[in-house]
Design an enzyme around this catalytic site. Structure first.
Site, PDB file in Angstrom:
ATOM      1  N   HIS A  69      -5.183   4.065   6.919  1.00 30.83           N
ATOM      2  CA  HIS A  69      -4.666   5.169   6.099  1.00 30.83           C
ATOM      3  C   HIS A  69      -3.178   5.403   6.290  1.00 30.83           C
ATOM      4  CE1 HIS A  69      -8.560   5.981   4.512  1.00 30.83           C
ATOM      5  NE2 HIS A  69      -9.072   6.179   5.709  1.00 30.83           N
ATOM      6  N   GLU A  76       0.864   5.600   0.489  1.00 31.06           N
ATOM      7  CA  GLU A  76       0.172   6.860   0.776  1.00 31.06           C
ATOM      8  C   GLU A  76       0.767   7.900  -0.165  1.00 31.06           C
ATOM      9  OE1 GLU A  76      -2.421   6.749   2.614  1.00 31.06           O
ATOM     10  OE2 GLU A  76      -1.979   4.707   3.278  1.00 31.06           O
ATOM     11  N   ASP A 126       0.859  -1.182   0.000  1.00 33.45           N
ATOM     12  CA  ASP A 126       0.000   0.000   0.000  1.00 33.45           C
ATOM     13  C   ASP A 126       0.891   1.227   0.000  1.00 33.45           C
ATOM     14  OD1 ASP A 126      -2.803   1.087   0.259  1.00 33.45           O
ATOM     15  OD2 ASP A 126      -1.837   2.086   1.942  1.00 33.45           O
ATOM     16  N   ASP A 156      -2.591  -0.355   6.301  1.00 32.01           N
ATOM     17  CA  ASP A 156      -3.526  -0.804   5.277  1.00 32.01           C
ATOM     18  C   ASP A 156      -3.056  -2.101   4.613  1.00 32.01           C
ATOM     19  OD1 ASP A 156      -5.113   1.294   5.884  1.00 32.01           O
ATOM     20  OD2 ASP A 156      -4.851   2.394   4.004  1.00 32.01           O
TER      21      ASP A 156
END
Ligand SMILES: [Zn+2]
Length: 499
Positions: free
Chosen positions: A164, A28, A26, A169
């Site tokens: 998040h 961000e 994942d 995540d």
């Protein structure tokens, strides 16, 4: 190989798909756009034979400010990334962890797109098979409507201590996949994964990696064959996915099979949005007449019926004086066939069609007459004075025999024709449709259903206005525009332009 009953190995390769080395990842970011936005954090979990063998995570300095709303969502602030390494600095280590492994992510297209772009900026190439857990969930649980991470965590009872954040995540996705392995029949899970991973084979004539270069952006693509002959032109809001789909496995489509055998090169033009792609596609199909696109229409035979109901404003004096117009005062007269060349794009309000040929137009009008019991003599389809043959066999309500007034007949003709009515241009004059996308912003200049061109700047637009191009009516453009402008799409704006 022994294929006796009972000796079948129940572990087909597909059920091992989730046992191959996986990276659950994942990222961000600074925003939601894979082309422009930058990675601020990477988190990943390495899995082998269904077991987690390691976790890795790092903040990344995106080289630009993180918007406040995103800082609020992720909790990753500008201060936190100020001293973090740039993506280029972590790229070699990250690539070593990713290479040769199946990439698993939630809404994987986004993470994969961002990763590829960041690697490209760092001068590295990354390409991988990708498994998206949104798509997997949709396939496994088709009755459910929501497949975002929060919905899935709630439904499958998975907790996350750092939602998040990249590693938080990634862990949630890993728990989710583990949960599915426990909950579901292996064959069901394996079939779903296999279906999603069915990798398109790169056609023999294309260089290795040719498909990787195609962007995930709107535009048109062109397959070339031997001697650069144009094989096929297509358009998509996601060029890469659409091009891959031509070569995805089963080849049930014989045209795709031929294209796969013949293709030597792929070209594409990125457009800002869907309308740009639609128009560019129509233009290229006309200009190049590719082998596998539908045969071009002979547009010089295009025609439409012109008819105006009685008493409508602006009835044309020219129509009234036509000798074949049996009755223009009552019931609106006889429909008249006009060819597309005679069409004034500004006056489509009293036109019905379009038809590819005269005979198609006549056939359509005959069909309406039969369906609505209209009089073929009144429609100009039959010569002579009434009563018509149709009346004698009770297929005409007798406008020709004084049994139905011409006004009523005209009213019914208007209703019958209604669904063929061409749309009048819904704007005052020339407009620009503004679309924005990866390829920047484009203004598509249109006038009365006609495409005039695409500009990218005010200066270019000014130059165009100076040139005073005359709109030329084209059926494909009319159809594209009338469908596009009447749909409920929101990702474009229309600007009225001075003419
Ligand atoms: Zn009749």
């Amino acid at each position: 190989m022994n294929l006796e009953p009972g000796t079948w190995n129940s572990t087909s390769p597909s059920s091992l798909l989730l046992d191959q080395p996986l990276v659950i990842l994942d990222v961000e970011t600074t925003g939601a756009h894979p082309a422009y936005d930058r990675i601020t954090e990477v988190g990943l979990i390495e899995v082998e034979r269904g077991r987690c063998i390691g976790e890795w995570s790092t903040l990344v300095n995106p080289g630009e400010s993180i918007p406040p709303a995103i800082q609020g969502l992720t909790g990753i602030t500008n201060e936190m990334v100020a001293l973090a390494p740039s993506f280029a600095e972590i790229a070699p280590r990250l690539l070593a962890r990713l290479e040769g492994k199946l990439l698993v992510a939630h809404n994987a297209r986004f993470d994969y797109g961002l990763l590829r772009n960041e690697f490209r900026r760092a001068g590295l190439r990354y390409s991988s098979r990708v498994l998206c857990t949104v798509k997997l969930s949709r396939r496994l649980f088709p009755a459910e409507t929501r497949h975002n991470l929060d919905a899935l965590m709630a439904r499958h009872d998975v907790a996350c201590d750092a939602r998040h954040r990249a590693l938080g995540d990634a862990r949630a996705v890993w728990l989710l996949v583990s949960q599915w392995r426990r909950e579901l029949y292996p064959a069901v899970l394996a079939a779903a994964v296999e279906r999603l991973l069915k990798a398109p084979a790169v056609p023999a004539g294309l260089p290795e990696g040719a498909l990787d270069e195609v962007p995930e952006a709107p535009g048109v693509y062109l397959f070339h064959g031997e001697n650069d002959v144009a094989l096929y032109v297509g358009k998509s809001i996601n060029l890469r996915a659409r091009v891959m789909a031509h070569f995805a496995g089963d080849h049930r489509d014989s045209r795709d099979m031929k294209i796969a055998q013949q293709v030597k090169r792929i070209d594409w033009i990125e457009t800002a949005g869907e309308l740009g792609a639609l128009i560019e596609e129509a233009r290229l199909v006309k200009a190049l007449a590719p082998v596998h696109n539908r045969r071009l229409r002979r547009t010089n035979e295009l025609c439409a019926w012109r008819w105006r109901a009685e008493g409508e404003k602006g009835a044309r004096p020219a129509d009234k004086t036509k000798s074949h117009s049996r009755d223009s005062a009552l019931g609106g007269g006889t429909p008249r066939l006009v060819s597309a060349r005679e069409l004034d794009p500004a006056q489509l309000g009293d036109l019905y069609g379009l038809f590819r040929s005269r005979s198609a137009a006549l056939e359509a009008l005959r069909g309406l007459a039969a369906e609505h019991e209209l009089c073929p003599i009144m429609l100009g389809l039959e010569k002579g004075r009434g009563p018509c043959f149709a009346y004698q066999i009770k297929r005409c309500r007798g406008a020709c025999a004084g049994k139905e007034s011409r006004a009523v007949h005209g009213l019914r003709l208007g209703q019958a024709l209604a669904r063929l009515k061409m749309r009048p241009w819904p704007f005052k004059g020339r407009v620009g449709v503004r679309e924005a996308g990866d390829a920047g912003e484009q203004l598509i200049v249109l006038d009365r259903w006609c495409y005039l061109g695409t500009v990218r700047s005010e200066a270019e637009l000014h130059e165009w206005t100076e040139r005073r191009l005359q709109p030329v009516f084209d059926l494909d453009t009319y159809r594209i525009l009338s469908r596009f402008l009447s749909s409920s799409r929101q990702n474009y704006t229309v600007v009225e332009l001075a003419t």
